[in-house]
Scaffold this motif. Structure first.
Motif, short mmCIF file in Angstrom:
data_model
loop_
_atom_site.label_atom_id
_atom_site.label_comp_id
_atom_site.label_asym_id
_atom_site.label_seq_id
_atom_site.Cartn_x
_atom_site.Cartn_y
_atom_site.Cartn_z
N THR A 56 37.78 2.15 35.43
CA THR A 56 36.83 1.08 35.12
C THR A 56 35.39 1.59 35.14
O THR A 56 34.57 1.22 34.29
N LEU A 57 35.10 2.47 36.07
CA LEU A 57 33.76 3.07 36.15
C LEU A 57 33.46 3.87 34.88
O LEU A 57 32.35 3.81 34.34
N ALA A 58 34.45 4.61 34.40
CA ALA A 58 34.24 5.46 33.22
C ALA A 58 34.14 4.65 31.93
O ALA A 58 33.32 4.96 31.06
N LEU A 59 34.98 3.61 31.81
CA LEU A 59 35.03 2.87 30.55
C LEU A 59 34.08 1.69 30.51
O LEU A 59 33.80 1.16 29.43
N GLY A 60 33.56 1.27 31.65
CA GLY A 60 32.72 0.08 31.68
C GLY A 60 31.27 0.34 31.36
O GLY A 60 30.46 -0.59 31.28
N ARG A 61 30.87 1.61 31.17
CA ARG A 61 29.47 1.94 30.87
C ARG A 61 29.24 1.93 29.37
O ARG A 61 30.12 2.26 28.58
N PRO A 62 28.04 1.60 28.95
CA PRO A 62 27.71 1.69 27.51
C PRO A 62 27.69 3.13 27.05
O PRO A 62 27.23 4.01 27.77
N ARG A 63 28.19 3.39 25.84
CA ARG A 63 28.29 4.77 25.34
C ARG A 63 26.92 5.34 24.98
O ARG A 63 26.75 6.56 24.93
N THR A 64 25.95 4.48 24.69
CA THR A 64 24.63 4.95 24.24
C THR A 64 23.66 5.19 25.38
O THR A 64 22.47 5.33 25.16
N GLU A 65 24.19 5.24 26.59
CA GLU A 65 23.32 5.40 27.75
C GLU A 65 22.61 6.76 27.71
O GLU A 65 23.22 7.80 27.46
N ARG A 66 21.29 6.74 27.95
CA ARG A 66 20.52 7.97 27.97
C ARG A 66 20.72 8.73 29.27
O ARG A 66 20.87 8.14 30.33
N SER A 67 20.69 10.06 29.16
CA SER A 67 20.85 10.90 30.35
C SER A 67 19.55 10.92 31.14
O SER A 67 18.46 10.90 30.59
N GLY A 68 19.66 10.99 32.44
CA GLY A 68 18.52 11.07 33.32
C GLY A 68 18.98 11.50 34.68
O GLY A 68 20.17 11.79 34.91
N GLY A 69 18.05 11.54 35.62
CA GLY A 69 18.42 11.97 36.97
C GLY A 69 19.48 11.08 37.59
O GLY A 69 20.45 11.57 38.17
N ARG A 70 19.31 9.76 37.44
CA ARG A 70 20.30 8.84 38.01
C ARG A 70 21.65 8.97 37.31
O ARG A 70 22.69 8.96 37.96
N THR A 71 21.61 9.12 35.99
CA THR A 71 22.86 9.23 35.24
C THR A 71 23.63 10.49 35.62
O THR A 71 24.84 10.46 35.84
N VAL A 72 22.93 11.62 35.71
CA VAL A 72 23.57 12.89 36.08
C VAL A 72 24.13 12.79 37.49
O VAL A 72 25.27 13.21 37.76
N GLY A 73 23.34 12.22 38.40
CA GLY A 73 23.82 12.07 39.77
C GLY A 73 25.05 11.17 39.84
O GLY A 73 25.99 11.44 40.59
N GLY A 74 25.06 10.10 39.03
CA GLY A 74 26.21 9.21 39.02
C GLY A 74 27.46 9.89 38.49
O GLY A 74 28.56 9.69 39.01
N ARG A 75 27.28 10.72 37.46
CA ARG A 75 28.44 11.44 36.92
C ARG A 75 28.97 12.45 37.92
O ARG A 75 30.20 12.63 38.03
N ILE A 76 28.08 13.11 38.62
CA ILE A 76 28.53 14.07 39.65
C ILE A 76 29.32 13.34 40.74
O ILE A 76 30.38 13.81 41.17
N CYS A 77 28.82 12.18 41.16
CA CYS A 77 29.55 11.41 42.17
C CYS A 77 30.90 10.93 41.64
O CYS A 77 31.89 10.88 42.39
N ALA A 78 30.97 10.58 40.36
CA ALA A 78 32.24 10.15 39.78
C ALA A 78 33.25 11.28 39.76
O ALA A 78 34.43 11.08 40.07
N VAL A 79 32.80 12.48 39.40
CA VAL A 79 33.68 13.65 39.42
C VAL A 79 34.14 13.94 40.84
O VAL A 79 35.31 14.23 41.09
N ALA A 80 33.21 13.86 41.80
CA ALA A 80 33.57 14.09 43.20
C ALA A 80 34.58 13.05 43.68
O ALA A 80 35.52 13.36 44.43
N ALA A 81 34.41 11.80 43.24
CA ALA A 81 35.38 10.76 43.59
C ALA A 81 36.76 11.08 43.04
O ALA A 81 37.78 10.88 43.71
N ALA A 82 36.81 11.61 41.81
CA ALA A 82 38.09 11.99 41.22
C ALA A 82 38.75 13.10 42.02
O ALA A 82 39.97 13.09 42.24
N LEU A 83 37.95 14.06 42.49
CA LEU A 83 38.50 15.17 43.26
C LEU A 83 39.03 14.70 44.62
O LEU A 83 40.11 15.12 45.05
N THR A 84 38.26 13.85 45.31
CA THR A 84 38.73 13.37 46.61
C THR A 84 39.95 12.45 46.45
O THR A 84 40.83 12.43 47.31
N LEU A 85 39.98 11.71 45.34
CA LEU A 85 41.15 10.88 45.07
C LEU A 85 42.39 11.74 44.89
O LEU A 85 43.46 11.46 45.46
#
Length: 483
Positions: free
Chosen positions: A350-379
């Motif tokens: 839901t986290l991956a598919l619920g975001r708009p595809r046209t979202e611009r990259s930025g510090g918050r976006t990169v940090g969020g993606r890193i946390c999402a990847v880390a969540a996948a690894l801990t899962l």
């Protein structure tokens, strides 16, 4: 999604919600309490009101195409007519529902066509629902509930070995949800008690076999081979009585009762038929005779030529395992329910598919993606540890009981909590992602997987939860963006 708005309004219209409530109440409460003709007709009426808006919503969400209410009503009505007036339609519906919801029986019955006027209520709800405001939040609850209700409406619950006998020298077993009659029973035939042939309940052969079974009185209480006679015991539970003098005196030869019976019942999952011996059959063999006992929810038990009893369960329908008695090894227990990790996976999706595809990259976006990847690894790590730490229920963890039990449990829970935290941080950093929707998907899928059986039906409900969360997340994000 703009295409889905009329369908969602239709699905969440009060008339549709009433039909959903009636369908659930009738199929899971009233049928069990009364089980008469009017409960069947009530399910037909509720299904005809609920199916068209559900069809329109599913098409709009998956194909991104809007179909008119008239087409949805016509399609649902056509399917209903084919199923109710043709043997092929009934058999096809039974097969499809059985794959999803477990053993399901749909019988062709032209009198059910009396429920067709209920499609008018569906059209009325469509006309008013199209003008109703968006009901995005209601979709989160109604869509999974509607999918589960319509898919499980004809589920007959677990089957049991209800009748057994010898017909023309062949051992036959009736496998059905109800032992009152043979309607919906699948028959199994065997000449040696080891190799079985299924006779589907929807075939003419099943009706012929049932008629022959009654004609030869194969279901009579006492079955004999010479002076050795056998019958089902009078007491509750699994019990077979034996007489060595042609039926003059009787004694219990084999039984599972009392605490052992209760322990066995506790090891079964879901709604099962009674654990009760319904009848016996004596099959002549080259080495003497065997005795088979039909134990309803526990399948069969057999007494071999040497006089030794053994529970063989539902081997006649291809199930190789038998639910063990207390003290015997049983299923694998894990530190945490597997449903927890399925729910966390659903939250990640839901986290991956619920975001708009046209979202611009930025510090918050990169940090969020890193946390999402880390969540996948801990899962992944938590699920792996949970699987590795599983033990056979009732068996010791090892020499070090404290560390053996608490250690894996603590590690699994820590990894699961770390996944939750990382998912929450990722949802907060990724713009346009609704953290509460991610949490809803995780909790909703966890509950569905844990509480709903069989697994195809649980998977269907889990997908509906995720789809609803993703659709609502994207819709609310789009609404928040200035035009």
């Amino acid at each position: 999604m703009r295409e889905a708005r009329p369908a969602v309004a239709w699905l969440t219209h009060p008339v549709t919600l009433v039909a959903l409530a009636v369908l659930v109440l009738n199929d899971h409460v009233l049928k069990a309490a009364y089980g008469t003709w009017w409960t069947g007709k009530l399910s037909d009426v509720a299904w005809l009101v609920l199916a068209p808006p559900l069809l329109a919503t599913v098409v709009a969400l998956t194909a991104r195409r809007r179909i008119g209410a008239g087409w949805s009503v016509a399609a649902a009505g056509a399917v209903f007519v084919v199923v109710k007036v043709t043997a092929f339609g009934a058999a096809a519906a039974s097969a499809i529902l059985s794959l999803v919801a477990g053993r399901s029986v749909v019988l062709a019955d032209p009198t059910d066509l009396l429920a067709l006027p209920a499609l008018g209520l569906a059209l009325l709800a469509a006309a008013r629902g199209a003008r109703a405001p968006k009901r995005q939040l209601a979709l989160l609850v109604v869509l999974p509930a509607a999918v589960l209700a319509t898919a499980a409406t004809s589920s007959m619950g677990a089957d049991g070995a209800t009748h057994i006998g010898v017909v023309d020298g062949v051992l036959v077993v009736a496998d059905a949800y109800s032992g009152d009659d043979f309607a919906g029973a699948t028959w199994y035939r065997s000449s040696d008690g080891e190799t079985w042939e299924a006779v589907p309940y929807s075939s003419d052969r099943a009706d012929e076999l049932a008629a022959r079974f009654v004609a030869v009185d194969a279901d009579r209480e006492v079955q004999c081979s010479g002076d050795d006679c056998f019958r089902a015991g009078d007491g509750p539970g699994l019990e077979v009585e034996h007489s060595t003098d042609g039926g003059s005196t009787w004694s219990t030869e084999w039984s599972v009762s009392g605490a052992a019976l209760q322990g066995l019942a506790d090891r079964y999952e879901g709604d099962i038929p009674p654990l009760q011996t319904e009848g016996v059959a004596v099959l002549t063999t080259p080495d003497g005779f065997r005795v088979y006992a039909a134990n309803d929810g526990d399948g069969l038990a057999v007494r071999d030529e040497a006089g030794t009893w053994q529970r063989i369960g539902f081997g006649y329908r291809g199930e190789t395992s038998v639910v063990p008695l207390p003290g015997e090894p049983t299923v694998i227990d894990h530190p945490a329910p597997a449903a927890l990790f399925v729910g966390l996976l659903a939250a990640l999706v839901t986290l991956a598919l619920g975001r708009p595809r046209t979202e611009r990259s930025g510090g918050r976006t990169v940090g969020g993606r890193i946390c999402a990847v880390a969540a996948a690894l801990t899962l992944w790590a938590g699920a792996a540890v949970n699987d590795a730490a599983g033990v056979v229920a009732g068996q010791p963890f090892g020499a070090d009981f404290i560390l053996g039990a608490i250690g894996p449990f603590g590690l699994v829970i820590v990894l699961a909590l770390a996944t939750m935290v990382l998912l929450g941080v990722a949802a907060g950093l990724l713009r346009g992602t609704r953290g509460w929707l991610v949490a809803f998907a995780g909790v909703g899928v966890t509950l569905v997987v844990q509480l709903v059986s069989p697994w195809p039906l649980a998977a269907l409900g889990a997908v509906a939860v995720v789809v609803g969360a993703v659709v609502v997340s994207r819709a609310r994000t789009a609404a928040a963006v200035p035009a």
